[in-house]
Motif scaffolding. Structure first.
Motif, mmCIF file in Angstrom:
data_model
loop_
_atom_site.group_PDB
_atom_site.id
_atom_site.type_symbol
_atom_site.label_atom_id
_atom_site.label_comp_id
_atom_site.label_asym_id
_atom_site.label_seq_id
_atom_site.Cartn_x
_atom_site.Cartn_y
_atom_site.Cartn_z
ATOM 1 N N THR A 110 38.319 32.884 -56.302
ATOM 2 C CA THR A 110 37.678 33.313 -55.063
ATOM 3 C C THR A 110 37.280 32.068 -54.292
ATOM 4 N N SER A 111 36.782 32.246 -53.102
ATOM 5 C CA SER A 111 36.320 31.111 -52.296
ATOM 6 C C SER A 111 35.230 31.581 -51.358
ATOM 7 N N ILE A 112 34.455 30.633 -50.863
ATOM 8 C CA ILE A 112 33.363 30.943 -49.945
ATOM 9 C C ILE A 112 33.251 29.820 -48.930
ATOM 10 N N LYS A 113 32.982 30.199 -47.679
ATOM 11 C CA LYS A 113 32.793 29.203 -46.625
ATOM 12 C C LYS A 113 31.299 28.957 -46.441
ATOM 13 N N VAL A 114 30.921 27.688 -46.406
ATOM 14 C CA VAL A 114 29.516 27.300 -46.316
ATOM 15 C C VAL A 114 29.316 26.450 -45.070
ATOM 16 N N THR A 115 28.241 26.713 -44.341
ATOM 17 C CA THR A 115 27.870 25.884 -43.187
ATOM 18 C C THR A 115 26.510 25.253 -43.450
ATOM 19 N N VAL A 116 26.443 23.943 -43.341
ATOM 20 C CA VAL A 116 25.204 23.191 -43.508
ATOM 21 C C VAL A 116 24.782 22.725 -42.114
ATOM 22 N N ASN A 117 23.673 23.288 -41.599
ATOM 23 C CA ASN A 117 23.311 22.972 -40.214
ATOM 24 C C ASN A 117 21.824 22.992 -39.916
ATOM 25 N N ALA A 170 21.823 24.400 -55.047
ATOM 26 C CA ALA A 170 21.245 23.823 -53.837
ATOM 27 C C ALA A 170 21.880 24.405 -52.581
ATOM 28 N N LEU A 171 23.151 24.748 -52.669
ATOM 29 C CA LEU A 171 23.863 25.305 -51.518
ATOM 30 C C LEU A 171 23.725 26.823 -51.424
ATOM 31 N N GLY A 172 23.007 27.418 -52.373
ATOM 32 C CA GLY A 172 22.740 28.841 -52.326
ATOM 33 C C GLY A 172 23.943 29.717 -52.596
ATOM 34 N N LEU A 173 24.882 29.222 -53.385
ATOM 35 C CA LEU A 173 26.083 30.004 -53.677
ATOM 36 C C LEU A 173 25.766 31.130 -54.658
ATOM 37 N N PRO A 174 26.379 32.282 -54.490
ATOM 38 C CA PRO A 174 26.081 33.418 -55.381
ATOM 39 C C PRO A 174 26.577 33.157 -56.798
ATOM 40 N N LYS A 175 25.861 33.702 -57.759
ATOM 41 C CA LYS A 175 26.232 33.510 -59.161
ATOM 42 C C LYS A 175 27.253 34.535 -59.627
ATOM 43 N N THR A 176 27.407 35.613 -58.872
ATOM 44 C CA THR A 176 28.370 36.658 -59.228
ATOM 45 C C THR A 176 29.152 37.088 -57.995
ATOM 46 N N MET A 203 21.743 26.643 -44.213
ATOM 47 C CA MET A 203 21.536 25.702 -45.293
ATOM 48 C C MET A 203 21.132 24.344 -44.702
ATOM 49 N N ALA A 204 20.205 23.663 -45.376
ATOM 50 C CA ALA A 204 19.653 22.431 -44.836
ATOM 51 C C ALA A 204 20.600 21.248 -44.984
ATOM 52 N N ILE A 205 20.623 20.411 -43.962
ATOM 53 C CA ILE A 205 21.375 19.165 -44.015
ATOM 54 C C ILE A 205 20.837 18.314 -45.169
ATOM 55 N N GLY A 206 21.738 17.696 -45.904
ATOM 56 C CA GLY A 206 21.332 16.843 -47.014
ATOM 57 C C GLY A 206 21.103 17.585 -48.315
ATOM 58 N N ALA A 207 21.355 18.890 -48.347
ATOM 59 C CA ALA A 207 21.212 19.651 -49.593
ATOM 60 C C ALA A 207 22.111 19.047 -50.664
ATOM 61 N N ALA A 208 21.644 19.059 -51.881
ATOM 62 C CA ALA A 208 22.413 18.477 -52.984
ATOM 63 C C ALA A 208 23.757 19.182 -53.136
ATOM 64 N N LYS A 209 24.714 18.448 -53.671
ATOM 65 C CA LYS A 209 26.066 18.989 -53.834
ATOM 66 C C LYS A 209 26.158 19.761 -55.141
ATOM 67 N N THR A 210 25.418 20.863 -55.198
ATOM 68 C CA THR A 210 25.437 21.761 -56.353
ATOM 69 C C THR A 210 25.471 23.196 -55.846
ATOM 70 N N ALA A 211 25.927 24.093 -56.696
ATOM 71 C CA ALA A 211 25.997 25.501 -56.309
ATOM 72 C C ALA A 211 24.615 26.068 -56.020
#
Length: 217
Positions: A72-79, A11-17, A1-9
């Protein structure tokens, strides 16, 4: 995930289901992510790893008699350094027969290509230099070959870094297989501080072709 991505699900590529396992079988359930409650800061220009919690909504007809927590939870790395802030220059590019300029290597589109000149007047070695748009400690370079055919794939390279765009230091060299698979360079980077990167192509197959370059912290 790109640095500076917006703080939204999105933009961060979080799954919808998320996947459910019930007494009646499996299925998918909608999840709502509480991104605002995470400690992610889009203004930070270094690597961030954080957890986002989510609330699960059961599909119609699915009961929860045992009151299992619907969380549920998910770990995200922005790098990833954003390609949108980079610029690219090169010692050779094809712009007469088609638009295959150096900028095509960082446009985020795997179908576009940076090509050296079709007439092969520019012999190896050739180079592409990326201005990263800021100073970063880079530890990974990703190279995506052309996705149609093998002609022009880069098979041997040197990587140089610079903080001023004038003095470049060699930090890595090696070879890549002649195929369409995304290639990675990690072991030799060692978190090198860089605002500009130069990839020197020392071997390839006919025209040099490059679909995408990415840098990660």
């Amino acid at each position: 995930m790109a640095i500076g991505a917006a703080k939204t699900a999105d933009a961060l590529g979080l799954p919808k289901t998320v996947s459910l396992v019930t007494d009646g079988g499996g299925g998918d359930a909608k999840v709502t992510w509480d991104v605002d409650a995470s400690n992610y800061d889009p203004a930070v220009t270094t690597i961030q790893t954080f957890t986002v919690n989510g609330a699960v909504t059961l599909p119609t007809g699915v009961a929860n008699p045992n009151n299992v927590p619907l969380t549920t939870s998910i770990k995200v790395t922005v790098n990833k350094i954003p390609q949108s802030q980079m610029t690219a220059t090169t010692t050779s590019q094809e712009t007469s027969g088609e638009n295959s300029a150096a900028s095509m290597a960082i446009d985020g589109n795997p179908e576009t290509l940076w090509l050296t000149k079709w007439d092969k007047s520019d012999v190896l070695p050739q180079s592409i230099t990326l201005n990263l748009g800021g100073a970063y400690k880079v530890n990974k370079v990703t190279y995506l070959p052309r996705q149609s055919g093998l002609n022009g794939n880069i098979t041997s390279y040197n990587v140089y870094v610079s903080t001023d765009g004038v003095t470049f230091t060699k930090v890595a060299s090696g070879s890549w297989a002649n195929n369409n698979v995304e290639q990675f360079l990690t072991r030799q980077m060692h978190h090198m501080s860089s605002s500009k990167q130069r990839q020197v192509l020392t071997a390839g197959h006919r025209l040099r072709r490059l679909a995408s370059l990415q840098q990660r912290l």
